[in-house]
Motif scaffolding. Structure first.
Motif, PDB file in Angstrom:
ATOM      1  N   SER A  41       5.588  10.862  -5.693  1.00 21.98           N
ATOM      2  CA  SER A  41       5.439  10.169  -7.297  1.00 21.98           C
ATOM      3  C   SER A  41       4.400   9.551  -6.938  1.00 21.98           C
ATOM      4  CB  SER A  41       5.969   9.935  -7.972  1.00 21.98           C
ATOM      5  OG  SER A  41       6.717   8.737  -7.696  1.00 21.98           O
ATOM      6  N   VAL A  42       4.037   8.671  -5.299  1.00 24.53           N
ATOM      7  CA  VAL A  42       3.079   7.601  -5.108  1.00 24.53           C
ATOM      8  C   VAL A  42       1.912   8.639  -4.745  1.00 24.53           C
ATOM      9  CG1 VAL A  42       3.003   5.947  -4.000  1.00 24.53           C
ATOM     10  CG2 VAL A  42       4.871   6.150  -4.745  1.00 24.53           C
ATOM     11  N   SER A  43       2.249   8.704  -3.746  1.00 20.06           N
ATOM     12  CA  SER A  43       0.963   9.667  -2.602  1.00 20.06           C
ATOM     13  C   SER A  43       1.336  10.505  -2.303  1.00 20.06           C
ATOM     14  CB  SER A  43       0.220   9.020  -2.769  1.00 20.06           C
ATOM     15  OG  SER A  43       0.462   7.818  -1.371  1.00 20.06           O
ATOM     16  N   ALA A  44       0.311  11.358  -1.200  1.00 19.17           N
ATOM     17  CA  ALA A  44       0.880  12.340  -0.019  1.00 19.17           C
ATOM     18  C   ALA A  44       0.994  11.319   0.869  1.00 19.17           C
ATOM     19  CB  ALA A  44      -0.519  13.312   0.090  1.00 19.17           C
ATOM     20  N   ALA A  45       0.246  10.617   1.365  1.00 17.26           N
ATOM     21  CA  ALA A  45       0.769   9.627   2.113  1.00 17.26           C
ATOM     22  C   ALA A  45       2.204   8.971   2.586  1.00 17.26           C
ATOM     23  CB  ALA A  45      -0.823   8.434   2.386  1.00 17.26           C
ATOM     24  N   ALA A  46       2.264   8.728   0.770  1.00  9.35           N
ATOM     25  CA  ALA A  46       3.790   7.603   0.968  1.00  9.35           C
ATOM     26  C   ALA A  46       5.209   8.789   0.952  1.00  9.35           C
ATOM     27  CB  ALA A  46       3.827   6.999  -0.305  1.00  9.35           C
ATOM     28  N   ASP A  77       0.789  -1.144  -0.290  1.00 11.58           N
ATOM     29  CA  ASP A  77      -0.070   0.026  -0.040  1.00 11.58           C
ATOM     30  C   ASP A  77       0.895   0.812   0.091  1.00 11.58           C
ATOM     31  OD1 ASP A  77       0.859   0.737   2.158  1.00 11.58           O
ATOM     32  OD2 ASP A  77      -0.789  -0.578   3.399  1.00 11.58           O
ATOM     33  N   ASP A  78       0.345   2.270  -0.437  1.00 11.17           N
ATOM     34  CA  ASP A  78       1.051   3.815  -0.423  1.00 11.17           C
ATOM     35  C   ASP A  78       1.755   4.328   1.128  1.00 11.17           C
ATOM     36  OD1 ASP A  78      -0.035   3.957  -3.004  1.00 11.17           O
ATOM     37  OD2 ASP A  78      -1.532   6.292  -1.730  1.00 11.17           O
ATOM     38  N   ARG A  79       1.407   3.540   2.392  1.00 11.62           N
ATOM     39  CA  ARG A  79       2.135   4.099   3.435  1.00 11.62           C
ATOM     40  C   ARG A  79       3.374   2.832   3.633  1.00 11.62           C
ATOM     41  NH1 ARG A  79       1.265   6.713   7.949  1.00 11.62           N
ATOM     42  NH2 ARG A  79       1.861   5.542   9.001  1.00 11.62           N
ATOM     43  N   SER A  80       3.321   1.940   2.934  1.00 14.86           N
ATOM     44  CA  SER A  80       4.080   0.697   2.905  1.00 14.86           C
ATOM     45  C   SER A  80       5.286   1.266   1.282  1.00 14.86           C
ATOM     46  CB  SER A  80       3.795  -1.004   2.554  1.00 14.86           C
ATOM     47  OG  SER A  80       2.648  -1.134   3.970  1.00 14.86           O
ATOM     48  N   THR A  81       4.971   1.495   0.916  1.00 14.87           N
ATOM     49  CA  THR A  81       5.663   1.741  -0.029  1.00 14.87           C
ATOM     50  C   THR A  81       6.646   3.302   0.471  1.00 14.87           C
ATOM     51  OG1 THR A  81       4.772   0.916  -1.558  1.00 14.87           O
ATOM     52  CG2 THR A  81       5.972   2.157  -2.386  1.00 14.87           C
ATOM     53  N   GLY A  82       5.852   3.823   1.020  1.00 17.37           N
ATOM     54  CA  GLY A  82       6.487   5.495   1.343  1.00 17.37           C
ATOM     55  C   GLY A  82       7.889   4.846   2.310  1.00 17.37           C
ATOM     56  N   MET A  83       7.071   3.706   3.280  1.00 15.85           N
ATOM     57  CA  MET A  83       8.994   3.330   4.428  1.00 15.85           C
ATOM     58  C   MET A  83       9.686   2.624   3.252  1.00 15.85           C
ATOM     59  SD  MET A  83       7.574   0.291   6.629  1.00 15.85           S
ATOM     60  CE  MET A  83       9.526  -0.431   7.477  1.00 15.85           C
ATOM     61  N   LEU A  84       9.187   2.046   2.247  1.00 11.77           N
ATOM     62  CA  LEU A  84      10.578   0.821   1.296  1.00 11.77           C
ATOM     63  C   LEU A  84      11.626   2.378   1.010  1.00 11.77           C
ATOM     64  CD1 LEU A  84      11.970  -1.415  -0.033  1.00 11.77           C
ATOM     65  CD2 LEU A  84       9.859  -1.267  -2.163  1.00 11.77           C
ATOM     66  N   ILE A  85      10.641   3.334   0.370  1.00 12.76           N
ATOM     67  CA  ILE A  85      10.973   4.299  -0.693  1.00 12.76           C
ATOM     68  C   ILE A  85      11.669   4.764   0.359  1.00 12.76           C
ATOM     69  CG2 ILE A  85      11.220   6.724  -1.237  1.00 12.76           C
ATOM     70  CD1 ILE A  85       8.213   5.773  -2.831  1.00 12.76           C
ATOM     71  N   GLY A  86      12.184   5.602   1.686  1.00 13.03           N
ATOM     72  CA  GLY A  86      12.707   6.033   3.049  1.00 13.03           C
ATOM     73  C   GLY A  86      13.595   5.293   3.526  1.00 13.03           C
ATOM     74  N   ALA A  87      13.349   4.407   3.528  1.00 12.65           N
ATOM     75  CA  ALA A  87      14.842   3.063   3.961  1.00 12.65           C
ATOM     76  C   ALA A  87      15.683   2.855   3.112  1.00 12.65           C
ATOM     77  CB  ALA A  87      13.655   2.136   4.537  1.00 12.65           C
ATOM     78  N   GLY A 142      12.556  -5.694   5.378  1.00 14.17           N
ATOM     79  CA  GLY A 142      12.168  -4.952   6.824  1.00 14.17           C
ATOM     80  C   GLY A 142      10.242  -4.346   6.514  1.00 14.17           C
ATOM     81  N   THR A 143      10.424  -3.915   5.872  1.00 12.99           N
ATOM     82  CA  THR A 143       8.778  -3.343   4.989  1.00 12.99           C
ATOM     83  C   THR A 143       8.174  -4.565   5.193  1.00 12.99           C
ATOM     84  OG1 THR A 143       9.813  -1.650   3.943  1.00 12.99           O
ATOM     85  CG2 THR A 143       7.952  -2.205   3.297  1.00 12.99           C
ATOM     86  N   LEU A 144       8.616  -5.438   4.300  1.00 17.24           N
ATOM     87  CA  LEU A 144       7.115  -6.591   4.368  1.00 17.24           C
ATOM     88  C   LEU A 144       7.157  -7.539   5.958  1.00 17.24           C
ATOM     89  CD1 LEU A 144       8.752  -8.053   1.100  1.00 17.24           C
ATOM     90  CD2 LEU A 144       6.518  -7.310   1.546  1.00 17.24           C
ATOM     91  N   LEU A 145       8.355  -7.264   6.607  1.00 15.28           N
ATOM     92  CA  LEU A 145       7.919  -7.708   8.120  1.00 15.28           C
ATOM     93  C   LEU A 145       7.846  -6.800   8.668  1.00 15.28           C
ATOM     94  CD1 LEU A 145      12.103  -9.494   8.516  1.00 15.28           C
ATOM     95  CD2 LEU A 145       8.898 -10.696   7.577  1.00 15.28           C
ATOM     96  N   TYR A 146       7.774  -5.470   9.328  1.00 19.57           N
ATOM     97  CA  TYR A 146       7.184  -4.190   9.827  1.00 19.57           C
ATOM     98  C   TYR A 146       6.484  -3.358   9.189  1.00 19.57           C
ATOM     99  CZ  TYR A 146      10.203  -7.177  13.436  1.00 19.57           C
ATOM    100  OH  TYR A 146      11.004  -8.125  14.059  1.00 19.57           O
ATOM    101  N   PRO A 147       5.298  -3.212   8.300  1.00 17.01           N
ATOM    102  CA  PRO A 147       5.386  -2.134   8.024  1.00 17.01           C
ATOM    103  C   PRO A 147       4.692  -0.995   8.791  1.00 17.01           C
ATOM    104  CG  PRO A 147       3.402  -4.456   8.083  1.00 17.01           C
ATOM    105  CD  PRO A 147       4.791  -5.081   8.107  1.00 17.01           C
ATOM    106  N   PRO A 148       4.233  -0.129   8.089  1.00 17.38           N
ATOM    107  CA  PRO A 148       3.980   1.155   8.763  1.00 17.38           C
ATOM    108  C   PRO A 148       2.548   0.601   9.740  1.00 17.38           C
ATOM    109  CG  PRO A 148       3.905   1.402   7.077  1.00 17.38           C
ATOM    110  CD  PRO A 148       4.710   0.522   6.719  1.00 17.38           C
ATOM    111  N   ALA A 149       2.666   1.468  10.719  1.00 16.29           N
ATOM    112  CA  ALA A 149       0.870   0.898  11.046  1.00 16.29           C
ATOM    113  C   ALA A 149       0.246   1.676  11.091  1.00 16.29           C
ATOM    114  CB  ALA A 149       0.987   1.720  12.861  1.00 16.29           C
TER     115      ALA A 149
END
Length: 353
Positions: free
Chosen positions: A224-229, A200-210, A346-353
Motif C-alpha cells: 500500500s506504500v510503494s514497490a520499494a517499501a 521515506d518509503d524504504r524506512s517505512t518498509g523496514m518499520l512494517i517488516g520489523a 530501531g528504524t529511526l536509529l538504523y534506517p536501511p541503506a
C-alpha cells in the motif's frame, strides 16, 4: 478323515482373527478427503480473488473466511478429519517451502544495523510478552503461543509452537484470533505511522517488516506504500521468519527440561518440519535452483498456506477469546505495542541503506 482336513477352517479362523489393517487405513484416508478438498478449494478461491483485491492477500483472506464460517454457521462433522490434516500437515509443508524464499545472502545484505533491529524486535517482544503474561497469570502454553506468534510470523509460528508446548486447541485458536485481529489493524496503521514520522518509503518498509505479525499482512501493508517499501518490508519480515528455527529449538529444549509430561512422551526437541525449513533455506542459498522451480515452489507454498490458514480460521471461535476474561486480548495489545516500539526506535536509529 485326512490329517489336514481342518487346515482350511483353521486358516480361515486365524485370518478372521487378524484382519488386514488396509481397509481401516483406506477408510481413514477417505474420511480426510471432504475436509481437505474444501480447504484446498477455498485456498485456490482466495488466491484467485486476492488478485482483484488490492492490499488483501490470499492468506489473510483465507483466515477471515474460516473465522467467519466458524462464528456464523455450524461446520459439518464430515469435514473435521480433513480440516485437522490441513491445519497441521499442509501448514508444516507450507512452512518448509517458505524456506525456499529465504536466502542467507539476501538477509545478510540488510546490513548489521537492520539485522540488529530484527533480532531485537523478535527477542524483546518474545521475552517481554512472555514475562508480562506470567505476571497476568496466563498459562504458559497460551503465553508462548502469543509471544511466538506476535514476535515472529503469526499463525504459522503459533502452529509451530503448538507442536512443542502441548497447548490446548482453544489456546491455539485464541492466539490465532489475536494475530488476525491486531495484525489486520496494523495494515493501515504502520504505513500511517511511517508517514507521521516522516520516513521515506524504504524506512517505512523496514518499520512494517520489523513489526507486523503475518507475512501476508506485511505484503498488504508494504504494497500500500510503494514497490520499494514492499521489497524492504518482505526482506525484513523473512529475516524475522528465519528466527523461527532457533526459537522453536530453544522452546523444545526448555519444555523437555522443565515441563515434560510425567509418564508421557517428551515434546520434540526440533520438529521435523523446522529442520525441513532450514534445509530449504540452505538450498535456496546455494543458488542451484532455477527461477522456474522457485516460482512453482512459491505457488505451491501459497496454496498450502492458504488452505492451512482457512483451516486454522475455522478454529477461531470468538467466544474462546471472550472466555479468557480479556487477559489474552490485553496481552496481544501489549505485545503489539512492544514490537511496534522496538521496530520504530530501531528504524529511526538504523534506517536501511
Amino acid at each position: 478323515m485326512p490329517k489336514n482336513s481342518q487346515a482350511p477352517g483353521t486358516n480361515e479362523q486365524q485370518s478372521s482373527s487378524n484382519p488386514s489393517p488396509q481397509p481401516a487405513v483406506t477408510s481413514q484416508r477417505r474420511m480426510m478427503i471432504p475436509g481437505l478438498a474444501v480447504c484446498l478449494a477455498t485456498g485456490l478461491l482466495c488466491i484467485f480473488v486476492s488478485q482483484f483485491l488490492n492490499g488483501l492477500s490470499a492468506l489473510l483472506l483465507a483466515i477471515i473466511l474460516g473465522a467467519v464460517w466458524r462464528n456464523v454457521a455450524p461446520i459439518p462433522k464430515v469435514l473435521n478429519p480433513g480440516i485437522t490434516i490441513a491445519s497441521k500437515r499442509l501448514l508444516r509443508l507450507g512452512i518448509v517451502l517458505l524456506g525456499l524464499q529465504l536466502s542467507l545472502g539476501t538477509i545478510l545484505g540488510l546490513g548489521p544495523g537492520v539485522l540488529l533491529v530484527v533480532v531485537l524486535s523478535v527477542g524483546v517482544t518474545f521475552a517481554l510478552t512472555l514475562w508480562i503474561g506470567g505476571k497476568m497469570g496466563i498459562d504458559l502454553p497460551q503465553r508462548l503461543l502469543i509471544a511466538t506468534g506476535f514476535s515472529i510470523c503469526g499463525a504459522a509460528a503459533v502452529a509451530a509452537t503448538e507442536n512443542v508446548t502441548r497447548a490446548k486447541q482453544d489456546q491455539v485458536a485464541t492466539a490465532i484470533g489475536l494475530v488476525v485481529l491486531f495484525g489486520t489493524l496494523m495494515i493501515p496503521a504502520m504505513p500511517l505511522l511511517g508517514a507521521l514520522l516522516g520516513l521515506d518509503d524504504r524506512s517505512t518498509g523496514m518499520l512494517i517488516g520489523a513489526s507486523t505479525h503475518e507475512v501476508a499482512q506485511v505484503v498488504a501493508a508494504g504494497g500500500s506504500v510503494s514497490a520499494a517499501a514492499l521489497a524492504v518490508a518482505v526482506t525484513v519480515k523473512l529475516a524475522r521468519v528465519a528466527l523461527l528455527a532457533p526459537i522453536i529449538a530453544g522452546l523444545g529444549i526448555y519444555m523437555r527440561r522443565k515441563h515434560s509430561v510425567e509418564g508421557g512422551k517428551n515434546p520434540p526437541l526440533v520438529p521435523l518440519f523446522v529442520l525441513g525449513f532450514i534445509a530449504a533455506m540452505l538450498l535456496r542459498t546455494t543458488g542451484v535452483l532455477p527461477e522456474s522451480a522457485l516460482s512453482i515452489a512459491q505457488s505451491a507454498q501459497t496454496l498450502l498456506l492458504a488452505a492451512a490458514m482457512f483451516a486454522l480460521g475455522l478454529g477461531v471461535h470468538l467466544r474462546s477469546i471472550v472466555k479468557s476474561g480479556g487477559q489474552a486480548l490485553l496481552l496481544g495489545l501489549l505485545g503489539t505495542l512492544i514490537i511496534v516500539s522496538v521496530a520504530t526506535v530501531g528504524t529511526l536509529l538504523y534506517p536501511p541503506a
